[in-house]
Design a protein around this motif. Structure first.
Motif, PDB file in Angstrom:
ATOM      1  N   GLU A 288     -16.142 -17.971  61.042  1.00 46.06           N
ATOM      2  CA  GLU A 288     -16.967 -16.904  60.467  1.00 46.06           C
ATOM      3  C   GLU A 288     -18.191 -16.646  61.346  1.00 46.06           C
ATOM      4  N   HIS A 289     -18.793 -17.705  61.872  1.00 45.53           N
ATOM      5  CA  HIS A 289     -19.904 -17.525  62.808  1.00 45.53           C
ATOM      6  C   HIS A 289     -19.481 -16.642  63.974  1.00 45.53           C
ATOM      7  N   ASN A 290     -18.317 -16.920  64.540  1.00 46.37           N
ATOM      8  CA  ASN A 290     -17.858 -16.134  65.681  1.00 46.37           C
ATOM      9  C   ASN A 290     -17.559 -14.686  65.298  1.00 46.37           C
ATOM     10  N   ALA A 291     -17.071 -14.475  64.079  1.00 42.37           N
ATOM     11  CA  ALA A 291     -16.841 -13.101  63.615  1.00 42.37           C
ATOM     12  C   ALA A 291     -18.170 -12.362  63.461  1.00 42.37           C
ATOM     13  N   ILE A 292     -19.191 -13.052  62.977  1.00 47.64           N
ATOM     14  CA  ILE A 292     -20.521 -12.440  62.861  1.00 47.64           C
ATOM     15  C   ILE A 292     -21.058 -12.090  64.246  1.00 47.64           C
ATOM     16  N   CYS A 293     -20.868 -12.997  65.203  1.00 46.23           N
ATOM     17  CA  CYS A 293     -21.290 -12.711  66.583  1.00 46.23           C
ATOM     18  C   CYS A 293     -20.632 -11.439  67.108  1.00 46.23           C
ATOM     19  N   GLU A 294     -19.345 -11.297  66.872  1.00 44.09           N
ATOM     20  CA  GLU A 294     -18.634 -10.098  67.339  1.00 44.09           C
ATOM     21  C   GLU A 294     -19.187  -8.839  66.676  1.00 44.09           C
ATOM     22  N   HIS A 295     -19.441  -8.943  65.368  1.00 44.76           N
ATOM     23  CA  HIS A 295     -20.006  -7.822  64.617  1.00 44.76           C
ATOM     24  C   HIS A 295     -21.370  -7.425  65.183  1.00 44.76           C
ATOM     25  N   LEU A 296     -22.227  -8.408  65.433  1.00 47.98           N
ATOM     26  CA  LEU A 296     -23.554  -8.124  65.960  1.00 47.98           C
ATOM     27  C   LEU A 296     -23.494  -7.609  67.397  1.00 47.98           C
ATOM     28  N   HIS A 297     -22.544  -8.108  68.175  1.00 45.51           N
ATOM     29  CA  HIS A 297     -22.413  -7.648  69.559  1.00 45.51           C
ATOM     30  C   HIS A 297     -22.051  -6.164  69.597  1.00 45.51           C
ATOM     31  N   HIS A 298     -21.186  -5.743  68.695  1.00 45.93           N
ATOM     32  CA  HIS A 298     -20.837  -4.323  68.640  1.00 45.93           C
ATOM     33  C   HIS A 298     -22.034  -3.483  68.187  1.00 45.93           C
ATOM     34  N   ALA A 299     -22.823  -4.017  67.270  1.00 53.04           N
ATOM     35  CA  ALA A 299     -23.974  -3.265  66.770  1.00 53.04           C
ATOM     36  C   ALA A 299     -25.129  -3.256  67.765  1.00 53.04           C
ATOM     37  N   TYR A 300     -25.280  -4.346  68.519  1.00 46.84           N
ATOM     38  CA  TYR A 300     -26.417  -4.486  69.439  1.00 46.84           C
ATOM     39  C   TYR A 300     -25.898  -5.022  70.783  1.00 46.84           C
ATOM     40  N   PRO A 301     -25.235  -4.186  71.570  1.00 45.84           N
ATOM     41  CA  PRO A 301     -24.555  -4.672  72.784  1.00 45.84           C
ATOM     42  C   PRO A 301     -25.486  -5.255  73.842  1.00 45.84           C
ATOM     43  N   SER A 302     -26.774  -4.998  73.767  1.00 46.07           N
ATOM     44  CA  SER A 302     -27.698  -5.539  74.772  1.00 46.07           C
ATOM     45  C   SER A 302     -28.101  -6.984  74.486  1.00 46.07           C
ATOM     46  N   TRP A 303     -27.773  -7.509  73.321  1.00 45.99           N
ATOM     47  CA  TRP A 303     -28.202  -8.867  72.969  1.00 45.99           C
ATOM     48  C   TRP A 303     -27.462  -9.897  73.826  1.00 45.99           C
ATOM     49  N   ASP A 304     -28.201 -10.926  74.238  1.00 47.28           N
ATOM     50  CA  ASP A 304     -27.595 -11.982  75.037  1.00 47.28           C
ATOM     51  C   ASP A 304     -27.044 -13.097  74.140  1.00 47.28           C
ATOM     52  N   ASP A 305     -26.505 -14.126  74.777  1.00 47.67           N
ATOM     53  CA  ASP A 305     -25.875 -15.228  74.056  1.00 47.67           C
ATOM     54  C   ASP A 305     -26.835 -15.863  73.057  1.00 47.67           C
ATOM     55  N   GLU A 306     -28.059 -16.120  73.471  1.00 46.81           N
ATOM     56  CA  GLU A 306     -29.013 -16.811  72.593  1.00 46.81           C
ATOM     57  C   GLU A 306     -29.364 -15.964  71.375  1.00 46.81           C
ATOM     58  N   GLU A 307     -29.602 -14.673  71.604  1.00 49.24           N
ATOM     59  CA  GLU A 307     -29.953 -13.796  70.482  1.00 49.24           C
ATOM     60  C   GLU A 307     -28.794 -13.676  69.496  1.00 49.24           C
ATOM     61  N   LEU A 308     -27.586 -13.528  70.014  1.00 47.98           N
ATOM     62  CA  LEU A 308     -26.426 -13.437  69.126  1.00 47.98           C
ATOM     63  C   LEU A 308     -26.234 -14.725  68.335  1.00 47.98           C
ATOM     64  N   PHE A 309     -26.374 -15.867  68.996  1.00 45.67           N
ATOM     65  CA  PHE A 309     -26.211 -17.143  68.302  1.00 45.67           C
ATOM     66  C   PHE A 309     -27.241 -17.293  67.182  1.00 45.67           C
ATOM     67  N   GLN A 310     -28.503 -17.033  67.481  1.00 48.23           N
ATOM     68  CA  GLN A 310     -29.561 -17.257  66.486  1.00 48.23           C
ATOM     69  C   GLN A 310     -29.435 -16.316  65.298  1.00 48.23           C
ATOM     70  N   ARG A 311     -29.141 -15.029  65.547  1.00 48.58           N
ATOM     71  CA  ARG A 311     -28.977 -14.111  64.396  1.00 48.58           C
ATOM     72  C   ARG A 311     -27.744 -14.498  63.588  1.00 48.58           C
ATOM     73  N   ALA A 312     -26.648 -14.851  64.280  1.00 51.50           N
ATOM     74  CA  ALA A 312     -25.423 -15.212  63.554  1.00 51.50           C
ATOM     75  C   ALA A 312     -25.635 -16.473  62.732  1.00 51.50           C
ATOM     76  N   ARG A 313     -26.396 -17.421  63.253  1.00 52.63           N
ATOM     77  CA  ARG A 313     -26.663 -18.631  62.480  1.00 52.63           C
ATOM     78  C   ARG A 313     -27.433 -18.294  61.202  1.00 52.63           C
ATOM     79  N   LEU A 314     -28.458 -17.456  61.311  1.00 55.50           N
ATOM     80  CA  LEU A 314     -29.196 -17.057  60.116  1.00 55.50           C
ATOM     81  C   LEU A 314     -28.272 -16.407  59.093  1.00 55.50           C
ATOM     82  N   VAL A 315     -27.429 -15.487  59.563  1.00 51.34           N
ATOM     83  CA  VAL A 315     -26.546 -14.752  58.651  1.00 51.34           C
ATOM     84  C   VAL A 315     -25.534 -15.694  58.016  1.00 51.34           C
ATOM     85  N   ASN A 316     -24.935 -16.572  58.799  1.00 46.99           N
ATOM     86  CA  ASN A 316     -23.921 -17.485  58.275  1.00 46.99           C
ATOM     87  C   ASN A 316     -24.534 -18.430  57.238  1.00 46.99           C
TER      88      ASN A 316
END
Length: 621
Positions: A288-316
């Motif tokens: 589910e974390h990885n699915a959230i990362c994919e969702h956020l990457h599509h919404a915010y394609p400029s985000w890097d690995d760290e930003e995607l990880f931290q937002r996905a962790r909060l959401v999960n």
């Protein structure tokens, strides 16, 4: 990420905050206590029942939050120096959640208490091993002869609970020296004499110069916060090993299984308590974390690995908290009043529909729920408590016998005992049976009811990964005594509940009353908390006791109220707009179907994934 717009609510200067000085709140708390004692909250219609629970929660906040951090200490854990990222990211060890007190709730800090510190009994051999000793209680009152099933829920309830506990608390690995030595009766078949039960680790921060009589304390080696540390680890080094370093993702094995441990010494299957249900939940929410990362990457394609990880962790983590609050808990305590109360914890009395249309319509947690409101510690620094740990000892939920079946047609795949599903053997079963079939099997098998004579027999002779045998039923009784948790009647007094005057008043089962009276030699004040809770007559729809529920009334909301990432920082500026929408739009059912669409038929028409699923067996034509 921007700073959230909500201003931080000042912490009240004493437990209960403004409730103590407001006349309407004082009237409500006194009326609630009176009505609860005379009638019981569960016998009222829903609205009066909700008001009663609200008043009881206020009273519990005023009287039953006690800080062990003020006791003498040496070498407490040291948070990393503050940085700008701490404002919008959860740390691996739970530090810097409270920006004014960065140590609060971090891994390695003490458990709090729900009882006054001067009421904590010392862990003397006389108290811990007093008659009836823990093994006698295990054999006489806890042994399961036949499963007493909780038919209103499914066995994902048990898997989920262990998954949550791995996030919330751990006393750490027991030292091997100075075990408790439990004497055995002549007819006891235990293979060694005496029975040895390892002690809970000492508090490494306890001041050796503390005055005599200073209460015992223990530390939580996990973060106290509801931060999904069972997925993300409790330290930076552990967290780095779990991440792929690409697009914020975590390592996940095939079919959602846990990937092999890079370091054999960190193999999760070798940790006591590991079993198939826990492995399934960890794999599911890593995916589910990885699915959230994919969702956020599509919404915010400029985000890097760290930003995607931290937002996905909060959401999960927030999604887990939401599922526990409005799905798991209402399933196991399905009284109409508690279902309404738990939904109100998340969305307020205004409800989910109003939340979706308008967001928060009030600053009040009563009207608009806790998420997105103000942070409040109610005058006591946040920590999980030893009493919270004690009431979550719910091993009877675990079945002994497991019939694993196909999600496609309900055909038999394997018959197992719990011993086959615990430790490294669980990974063998996961390798042989598809994850969707395992989830289906859990979803269609009832767990045990949390009651007397229903402790899993395989956990009374549990073979630990180190090869040692352990009676977990005896251990549960011993832990309550060792950690100074009051006996049943005193526990109720300290929570403002009426104690049982007789053994027959304690339980609605006259045979149990006689058994408990014989074992405790007629002294009702000696009855252990676990025994009393398991023996109680349950409110309608409950799978565990009303006494345990009082701790949940207090602590379930406190875990949200105190955490700024669920309160003033629960905003689009921190989570992202797409992240908050993910939390709103998802449930345990949508998570299951996203990763295992083959479960659509058994889940069709259900509104709660923790209630019994439909059978996949072909219908007769």
């Amino acid at each position: 990420m921007a700073t959230p717009r909500n201003a931080r609510r000042p912490a009240p200067d004493r437990a209960g905050g403004g409730y103590r000085t407001s006349l309407p709140w004082r009237i409500l708390t006194h009326a609630s206590e009176y009505v609860d004692r005379r009638l019981g909250w569960d016998r009222l219609p829903v609205l009066p029942g909700l008001l009663t629970l609200l008043g009881l929660r206020i009273r519990l906040r005023q009287r039953n939050l006690h800080d062990t951090g003020r006791l003498p200490a040496v070498d407490p854990p040291t948070p990393a120096p503050p940085s700008a990222s701490h404002r919008v990211n959860r740390t691996a060890d739970g530090s810097h959640n409270d920006l004014g007190d960065p140590r609060m709730g971090m891994a390695g800090t003490r458990f709090g208490r729900n009882i006054p510190l001067d009421r904590i009994a010392p862990a003397s051999a006389e108290a811990v091993l007093s008659r009836p000793n823990p093994r006698e209680v295990s054999r006489a009152l806890l042994t399961r002869h036949e499963l007493v099933a909780a038919e209103s829920v499914n066995s994902l309830v048990a898997a989920w609970l262990q998954f949550m506990i791995r996030d919330w608390f751990s006393h750490g690995s027991s030292p091997t020296d100075r075990p408790w030595e439990v004497p055995l009766l002549d007819d006891d078949p235990w293979p060694e004499r005496p029975m040895r039960i390892m002690r809970t680790p000492d508090d490494p921060t306890r001041d050796p110069q503390a005055p005599a009589g200073t209460p015992d304390t223990r530390v939580n080696v996990s973060s106290h916060w509801w931060d999904a540390s069972q997925i993300y680890g409790s330290g930076e080094a552990e967290q780095r090993l779990l991440r792929t370093g690409e697009l914020g993702r975590l390592h996940v094995g095939d079919d959602g299984r846990l990937p092999p441990a890079a370091d054999p010494s960190r193999d999760p299957s070798r940790v006591p308590g590991f079993w198939l249900g826990l492995a399934m939940m960890q794999g599911l929410f890593a995916r589910e974390h990885n699915a959230i990362c994919e969702h956020l990457h599509h919404a915010y394609p400029s985000w890097d690995d760290e930003e995607l990880f931290q937002r996905a962790r909060l959401v999960n983590a927030a999604l887990l908290a939401k599922i526990h609050t409005v799905e798991w808990t209402p399933a196991v305590i399905s009284h109409p009043t508690t279902v309404a109360a738990l939904r109100a914890n998340w969305w307020g009395l205004a409800g989910e529909r109003v939340h979706r249309l308008f967001g928060r319509v009030s600053g009040s947690e009563v009207l608009s729920g806790i998420p997105g409101g103000g942070t409040d510690h109610y005058g006591v620094p946040y920590a999980l408590t030893e009493e919270f740990v004690a009431v979550y000892r719910m091993h009877p939920l675990i079945r002994d016998d497991w019939h694993l079946r196909s999600a496609a047609d309900d055909s038999t795949l394997r018959r197992c005992t719990f011993r086959d599903l615990a430790g490294p053997e669980a990974l063998e079963v996961m390798g042989a049976v598809g994850t969707a079939d395992l989830l289906y099997s859990f979803g269609t098998l009832p767990p045990g009811l949390v009651t007397l004579h229903n402790f899993p027999r395989f956990l009374q002779e549990y073979r630990r990964p180190d090869g040692k045998l352990q009676d977990l039923a005896a251990t549960d009784i011993l832990r309550g005594r060792e950690l100074g948790v009051p006996r049943y009647n005193e526990f109720r007094r300290l929570l403002g509940l009426r104690p049982a005057g007789t053994f027959h008043e304690l339980t609605g089962n006259p045979d149990w009353a006689d058994e408990i009276e014989r074992l405790y030699e007629g002294d009702i004040e000696k009855v252990d908390l676990t025994v009393g809770m398991y023996a109680e007559k349950l409110p309608a729809g409950f799978a565990f006791s009303d006494t345990a529920f009082r701790i949940f009334v207090l602590m379930a909301s406190r875990r949200l109220n105190s955490d700024r990432f669920f309160t003033e920082y629960y905003t689009p500026e921190v989570y992202s707009k797409a992240g908050l929408a993910w939390i709103d739009d998802n449930t345990m059912i949508t998570v299951l179907l996203r990763h295992h669409p083959g479960l659509r038929t058994p889940l069709a028409g259900l509104t709660n994934a923790f209630t019994p699923w439909h059978s996949a067996a072909p219908t007769a034509s």
